[in-house]
Design a protein around this motif. Structure first.
Motif, PDB file in Angstrom:
ATOM      1  N   LYS A 111       0.835  -1.211   0.000  1.00  0.00           N
ATOM      2  CA  LYS A 111       0.000   0.000   0.000  1.00  0.00           C
ATOM      3  C   LYS A 111       0.868   1.258   0.000  1.00  0.00           C
ATOM      4  O   LYS A 111       0.479   2.285  -0.559  1.00  0.00           O
ATOM      5  N   GLU A 114       1.812   1.923  -3.445  1.00  0.00           N
ATOM      6  CA  GLU A 114       0.674   2.439  -4.219  1.00  0.00           C
ATOM      7  C   GLU A 114       0.318   3.881  -3.861  1.00  0.00           C
ATOM      8  O   GLU A 114      -0.541   4.487  -4.504  1.00  0.00           O
ATOM      9  N   GLU A 118      -2.469   6.353  -5.408  1.00  0.00           N
ATOM     10  CA  GLU A 118      -3.677   6.601  -4.623  1.00  0.00           C
ATOM     11  C   GLU A 118      -3.938   8.111  -4.527  1.00  0.00           C
ATOM     12  O   GLU A 118      -5.059   8.573  -4.734  1.00  0.00           O
ATOM     13  N   ARG A 125      -8.031  -0.669  -8.555  1.00  0.00           N
ATOM     14  CA  ARG A 125      -7.176  -1.374  -7.601  1.00  0.00           C
ATOM     15  C   ARG A 125      -6.164  -2.269  -8.310  1.00  0.00           C
ATOM     16  O   ARG A 125      -5.011  -2.362  -7.916  1.00  0.00           O
ATOM     17  N   ARG A 128      -3.316  -0.287  -9.769  1.00  0.00           N
ATOM     18  CA  ARG A 128      -2.362   0.118  -8.733  1.00  0.00           C
ATOM     19  C   ARG A 128      -1.526  -1.067  -8.273  1.00  0.00           C
ATOM     20  O   ARG A 128      -0.311  -0.970  -8.121  1.00  0.00           O
TER      21      ARG A 128
END
Lengths: 272, 252
Positions: A111, A114, A118, A125, A128
């Protein structure tokens, strides 16, 4: 002007923009003093598309501030910074020295990588995740996708930050002493990897460091800055390098350059 | 025995209960003043309607105060943490008023508010506010600034920086405050009930004690302990589930 030694007309194929600094000045107000502190005084510098430039200078000479001004994170006191072409607005990726504060502790490696996408608003999703997976592999972090930053070593955290910036696919990469906080062995490994990655990218890269050896080893071109206010002491290009690190640091070319930069920085003050 | 040792917490509670039973059964303590556990349970069940009503009233009052105090702490704490100008104005008074124990404001609140619900809620809010506001201020100061710069570098405006960096890094501090404030809320509501002297769990304890209904008194005390324990554990589990990356040591 020493900066004019570099030939600005040589065409280079790259999707990256050229960057022009003209008369860039930065001062900070000092509490209780009438005179402001001048960090950077009327600095002229140009960077060509696809160039890998290392900027070396003593700590506190304003080299980080230059990167932050290019990225719009710090306002200029005077002068201008322009990109050529100016549109579309170039995508800039910034790698901070302070990796532990640059990552989100509540996000996994995946995350965190990403994060740029984001923020940009890439809704898909899968898109990413695919970008993240590609760059996690490039920086050698496969298997750590679900780990949290605090579970990783400093070198690995800096790899996460690198992957995050690469996943953003910037036109310009700004690296602010990215290995300055790593211990010597990890730094060597990271230098080797960053060379491999940057060679495959063909992007304009500005790499700030206070380590002369690092600046000579990594840069196609090296700009040496003076201590406050920052001015260009010298600015030179090095030929295509094919040698390994060990060969390079043993070469006469390296020694000559090293001594040249070292004496310039030394002569200029007791700061280096 | 092995199985019991796997849950040392339960074992410890069992040991305490057993000691309690043994102490009353052997006459080591006067069972009139300290009745055995089953007597306490029976007394509580016997007066369940009164005890239940007192509990609901106190807990509702405490919950309102707890929520209001926390809400105010979030607003004030974020302003103080974010803006140096607010900090310079507010931190002095904040430190001064923080020194006043929440229970000390109850008599004053009684004069001004003259309503048992308002007095209780105000006192709980007071106590919760000052503990939570410190956590929130610390939280704001711990929002990683380099990460905020990174978000800006990726093109985030200030609202997005707050949404993507500020709030997520504050949430565990919020939950820490909520957890710590469970005990504050319970202490203050019981004292407020006692001082106001009309209703609620604190009043129930006083009345049963003065009427020598010791079983009921202990029943109400044990009930408070159970409520506090359950609330604390629920928030602890929530914190672990929601913020697995968080460790209390990152506060320092």
């Amino acid at each position: 002007m020493v900066g004019d030694l570099v030939d600005m007309t040589t065409p280079k194929t790259s999707s990256s923009p050229a960057i022009h600094l003209k008369g860039v000045t930065k001062t900070y107000a000092r509490r209780g003093q009438d005179e402001d502190l001048k960090i950077i005084d009327s600095l002229d510098l140009s960077f060509r598309p696809g160039e890998l430039v290392t900027i070396v200078g003593p700590s506190g000479c304003g080299k980080s501030t230059i990167l932050k001004m290019i990225d719009g994170l710090t306002p200029l006191t005077g002068g201008s910074i322009t990109f050529e072409p100016s549109s579309p607005k170039p995508r800039i990726g910034f790698v901070f020295q302070d990796y532990s504060n640059a990552l989100a502790p509540w996000k996994t490696v995946q995350k965190n990588v990403e994060f740029g996408l984001e923020i940009e608003g890439v809704a898909s999703r899968t898109e990413r995740a695919e970008a993240a997976a590609r760059y996690i592999e490039m920086v050698g972090l496969e298997g750590f996708e679900k780990a949290y930053p605090r579970e990783l070593s400093g070198g690995m955290q800096q790899r996460v930050q690198l992957a995050r910036v690469l996943a953003f696919e910037p036109d310009v990469l700004l690296m602010d002493e990215p290995f300055g906080s790593l211990d010597a062995q990890i730094r060597r490994v990271m230098q080797e990897e960053i060379r491999r990655i940057l060679e495959s990218l063909d992007r304009t890269v500005l790499f700030v460091t206070h380590d002369i050896e690092e600046s000579l080893y990594l840069g196609d071109r090296t700009v040496v800055l003076d201590h406050r206010p920052a001015r260009v002491l010298t600015d030179f290009e090095q030929g295509e390098r094919t040698s390994s690190y060990e060969e390079f640091v043993a070469s006469n070319e390296f020694r000559t350059r090293y001594n040249q930069v070292w004496s310039l920085l030394q002569r200029r003050g007791d700061h280096a | 025995m092995r199985g019991a040792l796997r849950f040392p917490g339960f074992t410890a509670v069992a040991v305490i209960l057993a000691t309690w039973v043994a102490a009353t059964a052997t006459g080591f303590v006067n069972s009139e003043f300290i009745p055995p556990p089953h007597e306490v349970l029976r007394a509580g069940a016997e007066d369940w309607t009164n005890l239940g009503a007192a509990t609901v009233e106190s807990m509702w009052t405490a919950l309102v105060g707890y929520a209001v105090g926390f809400g105010a702490a979030v607003v004030v704490g974020m302003a103080v943490g974010r803006y140096a100008s607010v900090d310079s104005w507010v931190s002095g008074p904040l430190d001064f008023f923080r020194a006043i124990p929440a229970v000390a404001v109850v008599p004053m609140a009684l004069l001004v508010l003259a309503d048992s619900f308002l007095v209780g809620a105000f006192a709980v809010a007071w106590g919760c506010f000052f503990l939570a506001v410190i956590n929130v201020i610390a939280g704001v100061k711990h929002i990683p600034d380099t990460l905020q710069d990174a978000a800006r570098s990726f093109g985030a405006g200030e609202v997005k920086v707050l949404r993507k960096v500020g709030i997520p890094s504050l949430l565990p501090y919020f939950l820490s405050s909520l957890r710590q404030n469970v005990s504050v809320a319970l202490i203050v509501i019981v004292v407020a009930d006692m001082v106001v002297g009309l209703s609620g769990l604190g009043f129930y304890i006083l009345r049963t004690q003065s009427n020598a209904l010791f079983g009921r008194m202990y029943a109400s005390i044990v009930l408070i302990a159970i409520i506090g324990y359950v609330a604390f554990r629920l928030l602890e589990v929530a914190q672990r589930r929601l913020f697995p990356w968080w460790s209390e040591t990152s506060l320092t």
